[in-house]
Design a protein around this motif. Structure first.
Motif: not given
Length: 295
Positions: A69-89
């Motif tokens: 695993l790289p430093k700080h893991g697998i979320v950082r700089n990961n293009a596979q992250v998706v917007l799951h939900e958006q609300t007014a706030d």
């Protein structure tokens, strides 16, 4: 970038890595986040999962098998992250395991990071779901970088951090050659709640605190008073860091820590590692509050 706004604050989040990249006052248009200048440090606020900091040889052992695993893991700089939900706030982003992730991190997981605006406060909620049939092991944390100085007629030395409680604590020094925690410590806070910010404070990398009583720290200006504060009741470790040439300071709430130099690399016994049983969900929250006078 995806934006969210109320009457006091506007924030922006990069879809890649779900990285908070702007906090701006609506009325005064003051910006509080570092600009990720690539000549200094090209990040804003990486999300840290399932490890924090460096692993020895960028690897760990789980049930007699070695993984990388790289430093700080697998979320950082990961293009596979998706917007799951958006609300007014709020904005909620998701990263789920896939066949490739299982090669480096052998757990079936869903990682969510939510940003919620409540008046002049940004609530940052980490949610980890274990969708596997075995116990999973992980760490999670934040790495937000705040602009410092905030105003044009100031210098870096005009700023200090003020802790919630008077503290006497040492930083755990990092071996800068490999990013691992050494056995050496250095006194930093001696019966005080204030830490003056200077560029050379970070000549030996991050300040790493394991024993603070405080669960809140404020960034303050000698000229303008309190700028913002970070509250981190769910996080026992705290990192304070900047590149010595950078006009910013990172206030980093952590559930977990980098490997020590003498680690045996067993993931199950790694310092600060969290355990989550099959089918269970874990949550941890920190908040960023911009001072009322600046919004």
């Amino acid at each position: 970038m995806i934006t969210l706004e109320n009457k006091q604050l506007k924030i922006a989040v990069k879809k890649v890595g779900a990285e908070l990249c702007k906090i701006t006052s609506v009325k005064k248009n003051t910006e509080f986040m570092w600009d990720a200048n690539p000549e200094v440090w090209a990040s804003y606020a990486p999300n840290l999962f399932p490890v924090i900091g460096a692993l020895k040889d960028d690897s760990y052992v789980f049930e007699n098998q070695t993984y990388n695993l790289p430093k700080h893991g697998i979320v950082r700089n990961n293009a596979q992250v998706v917007l799951h939900e958006q609300t007014a706030d709020s904005l909620t982003f998701k990263l789920a395991y896939n066949e490739n992730s299982l090669k480096n991190y052998p757990f079936k997981f869903e990682f969510y990071i939510s940003y919620k605006l409540i008046d002049n406060v940004i609530e940052v909620v980490h949610t980890v779901k274990n969708v596997d049939n075995k116990t999973m092991y992980f760490s999670v944390g934040g790495h937000p970088a705040f602009k410092c100085p905030v105003f044009e007629n100031e210098n870096y030395g005009d700023y200090f951090l003020e802790f919630e409680h008077t503290e006497t604590s040492k930083t755990h020094l990092i071996n800068m050659a490999n990013g691992l925690i050494s056995t050496e410590k250095k006194p930093i806070l001696n019966n005080t709640n204030k830490l003056a910010l200077t560029h050379d404070l970070f000549n030996e990398d991050a300040l790493i605190f394991k024993d603070l009583k405080s669960r809140k720290v404020a960034l303050k200006s000698k000229k303008y008073g309190e700028v913002l504060s970070v509250s981190y009741k769910d996080f026992p470790y705290l990192g304070i860091w900047a590149k010595p040439t950078g006009n910013y300071v990172c206030i980093e709430p952590w559930l977990g820590i980098a490997d020590s130099e003498d680690t045996n690399q067993d993931f199950k016994t790694k310092e600060g590692i969290l355990k989550l049983k099959a089918g269970n969900t874990f949550k941890a929250t920190y908040t960023i509050e911009i001072h009322n006078s600046l919004v």
